[in-house]
Design a protein around this motif. Structure first.
Motif, mmCIF file in Angstrom:
data_model
loop_
_atom_site.group_PDB
_atom_site.id
_atom_site.type_symbol
_atom_site.label_atom_id
_atom_site.label_comp_id
_atom_site.label_asym_id
_atom_site.label_seq_id
_atom_site.Cartn_x
_atom_site.Cartn_y
_atom_site.Cartn_z
ATOM 1 N N UNK A 64 0.833 -1.214 0.000
ATOM 2 C CA UNK A 64 0.000 0.000 0.000
ATOM 3 C C UNK A 64 0.865 1.262 0.000
ATOM 4 N N UNK A 65 2.065 1.169 0.616
ATOM 5 C CA UNK A 65 2.948 2.334 0.588
ATOM 6 C C UNK A 65 3.387 2.645 -0.843
ATOM 7 N N UNK A 66 3.806 1.607 -1.557
ATOM 8 C CA UNK A 66 4.223 1.799 -2.955
ATOM 9 C C UNK A 66 3.082 2.384 -3.770
ATOM 10 N N UNK A 67 1.906 1.813 -3.541
ATOM 11 C CA UNK A 67 0.719 2.252 -4.258
ATOM 12 C C UNK A 67 0.466 3.736 -3.993
ATOM 13 N N UNK B 204 -14.306 13.029 -6.485
ATOM 14 C CA UNK B 204 -14.593 12.452 -5.195
ATOM 15 C C UNK B 204 -14.525 10.913 -5.188
ATOM 16 N N UNK B 205 -14.910 10.318 -6.314
ATOM 17 C CA UNK B 205 -14.950 8.856 -6.428
ATOM 18 C C UNK B 205 -13.606 8.236 -6.060
ATOM 19 N N UNK B 206 -12.528 8.840 -6.615
ATOM 20 C CA UNK B 206 -11.196 8.323 -6.334
ATOM 21 C C UNK B 206 -10.926 8.328 -4.834
ATOM 22 N N UNK B 207 -11.300 9.441 -4.201
ATOM 23 C CA UNK B 207 -11.057 9.564 -2.756
ATOM 24 C C UNK B 207 -11.775 8.461 -2.000
ATOM 25 N N UNK B 208 -13.048 8.261 -2.342
ATOM 26 C CA UNK B 208 -13.824 7.227 -1.644
ATOM 27 C C UNK B 208 -13.195 5.854 -1.837
ATOM 28 N N UNK B 209 -12.814 5.549 -3.094
ATOM 29 C CA UNK B 209 -12.208 4.243 -3.371
ATOM 30 C C UNK B 209 -10.934 4.042 -2.558
ATOM 31 N N UNK B 210 -10.131 5.093 -2.506
ATOM 32 C CA UNK B 210 -8.857 4.962 -1.783
ATOM 33 C C UNK B 210 -9.099 4.778 -0.282
ATOM 34 N N UNK C 297 -10.227 1.276 0.278
ATOM 35 C CA UNK C 297 -9.132 0.343 0.071
ATOM 36 C C UNK C 297 -8.193 0.317 1.284
ATOM 37 N N UNK C 298 -7.757 1.508 1.692
ATOM 38 C CA UNK C 298 -6.845 1.586 2.831
ATOM 39 C C UNK C 298 -7.542 1.062 4.087
ATOM 40 N N UNK C 299 -8.816 1.446 4.228
ATOM 41 C CA UNK C 299 -9.589 1.015 5.403
ATOM 42 C C UNK C 299 -9.630 -0.492 5.505
ATOM 43 N N UNK C 300 -9.909 -1.178 4.386
ATOM 44 C CA UNK C 300 -10.035 -2.633 4.503
ATOM 45 C C UNK C 300 -8.688 -3.295 4.748
ATOM 46 N N UNK C 301 -7.645 -2.749 4.127
ATOM 47 C CA UNK C 301 -6.321 -3.317 4.393
ATOM 48 C C UNK C 301 -5.975 -3.175 5.878
#
Ligand code: UDP
Ligand code: MG
Length: 327
Positions: A256-259, A280-286, A289-293
Motif C-alpha cells: 500500500x505504501x508503494x501504491x 470524489x470517487x477516487x477519494x472514496x475508493x482509496x 481500500x486503505x480502510x479494509x487493508x
C-alpha cells in the motif's frame, strides 16, 4: 486419592493377568451414547485376537446425552474400560490431552467413537509398531467423508494454508494414530495450550508408518463439530504454527505504501500541470481500500494477541469432574 485408586486397580489387574499392559486406546466422546457399546465390542473382539493386554480410556467431553451413564455401566462390567468425565465441553483436543495423560500402556491409539476409525486396523497398527519399530502409526484417509459444500471449501482453504505455513500436507491425515510411549511423553511435554494434535505429531518428527483406510459413514449420532468449531481450530492450527500471516501484514503495508507513493506522484503531477485532481470517487475508493487493508491487518494481529492472551492466562485446558476405573 485418584492416584491411589489407579494403583489399586492396576495391582488388582496385575494379579489376575500377568501380562503387562500394552495398548491404551484413547477415545474422546461427545454425545456418542448410541455407539459406545458397539465400539467396545469391536475393540475387545480384535484385541482378543492379538492377545495383548489393553485398556480403553474414554474421555467424555461434557456430553449432554446418556454417554456418561453408558460409560459407567460398561466400566462396572469390564476390567478394560476406564472413563474420565469433563465438567463441560472443552473440545476434542482437550479430550485427547486428558486421555494421553491417563495412558498406562506402552503405546496409545487415539480413535474416534463413531466407528469411522475402524478397530479392524488395530492389529496392523500394533504390529507395525511392535515388530517394525515405528514410533507413530497413523491412519490416512483414502477418501474424504461426505461433507457440506462450505466444509469442503473450508478444508481446501485450510489445508492449503497449513501446507504453506507448516510444510506438512495433512489433507489425508486423521487423528487415528498409534503413539509410542516416547511420542506421548514428547507430546505432553509441549507447553502450549492451544494445540492441534494432527499438526503436532508430524512436528515431533518420530518415525512414522501410514496405513490407508476409507472411513465409513458415521455409525449414528451427530457430528460434534460445527463450522465455527472447525474455523476456530483452523485458526489455532495456523497461528500456533507460524507467524507468516504477520509477515503478510508487513507486505500489505509495503504494497500500500508503494501504491500511495505512485498515486501521490501522479496527483502532484496533475496538480502542477494546472488541472484539478480528479473527483470524489477516487477519494472514496482509496479510503475504502486503505480502510479494509488496515482492518485485515488489525484482525491478523488480533488473532495472535488472542492466542498470546490464551497462553499467558495459563488456564487448564480441561477440568475433570469424575473418573471411573475398573473394579
Ligand atoms: N468430539 C469430542 N468433543 C467435541 C466434538 C467431538 O470429543 O467437542 C469427539 C466425538 O465424540 C468423536 C470425535 O471427537 O469421537 C470425532 O468427532 P466427529 O465424528 O464429530 O468429527 P469428524 O468425524 O467429522 O471429524
Ligand atoms: Mg466422525
Amino acid at each position: 486419592m485418584a492416584a491411589e485408586n489407579h494403583d489399586r486397580a492396576f495391582r488388582k489387574g496385575a494379579m489376575t493377568d500377568q501380562r503387562e499392559l500394552k495398548i491404551s486406546c484413547v477415545v474422546p466422546v461427545y454425545n456418542e451414547a448410541p455407539v459406545i457399546e458397539t465400539l467396545v465390542n469391536r475393540i475387545s473382539e480384535v484385541m482378543r485376537k492379538t492377545g495383548d493386554r489393553y485398556e480403553v480410556i474414554f474421555v467424555d467431553d461434557g456430553s449432554q446425552d446418556k454417554t456418561w451413564d453408558t460409560l459407567k455401566r460398561i466400566t462396572a462390567s469390564s476390567e478394560h474400560i476406564r472413563a474420565i468425565r469433563f465438567t463441560r465441553n472443552f473440545g476434542k483436543e482437550s479430550a485427547i490431552q486428558a486421555g494421553l495423560q491417563a495412558v498406562r500402556g506402552k503405546a496409545a491409539i487415539i480413535m474416534d467413537a463413531d466407528l469411522q476409525h475402524p478397530p479392524d486396523l488395530l492389529p496392523e497398527m500394533i504390529s507395525l509398531w511392535g515388530k517394525n519399530g515405528y514410533e507413530v502409526v497413523e491412519g490416512v484417509k483414502t477418501t474424504r467423508q461426505k461433507e457440506s459444500l462450505i466444509n469442503k471449501l473450508g478444508s481446501v482453504v485450510f489445508y492449503t494454508a497449513l501446507r504453506r505455513v507448516s510444510g506438512f500436507d495433512l489433507r489425508k491425515d486423521t487423528d487415528f494414530k498409534l503413539l509410542d510411549r516416547k511420542v506421548i511423553d514428547a507430546y505432553l511435554s509441549l507447553n502450549e495450550r492451544g494445540r492441534f494434535f494432527r499438526t503436532l505429531i508430524p512436528y515431533l518428527g518420530f518415525r512414522t508408518a501410514r496405513i490407508p483406510f476409507s472411513p465409513d459413514e458415521r455409525e449414528s449420532g451427530n457430528p460434534g463439530f460445527s463450522f465455527f468449531k472447525r474455523f476456530d481450530l483452523a485458526v489455532t492450527a495456523i497461528t500456533s504454527f507460524s507467524s507468516l500471516p504477520l509477515h503478510v501484514v508487513t507486505l500489505l503495508g509495503v504494497f500500500t505504501f508503494l501504491f500511495s507513493f505512485l498515486l501521490g506522484l501522479h496527483t502532484i503531477y496533475v496538480k502542477l500541470s494546472g488541472r484539478a485532481v480528479e473527483g470524489f470517487t477516487t477519494v472514496i475508493l482509496i479510503v475504502l481500500f486503505i480502510g479494509s487493508i488496515l482492518m485485515i491487518a488489525l484482525g491478523i494481529i488480533g488473532e495472535y494477541i488472542a492466542r498470546i492472551f490464551e497462553e499467558v492466562k495459563h488456564r487448564p485446558v480441561f477440568v475433570v469432574a469424575e473418573t471411573v476405573d475398573p473394579k
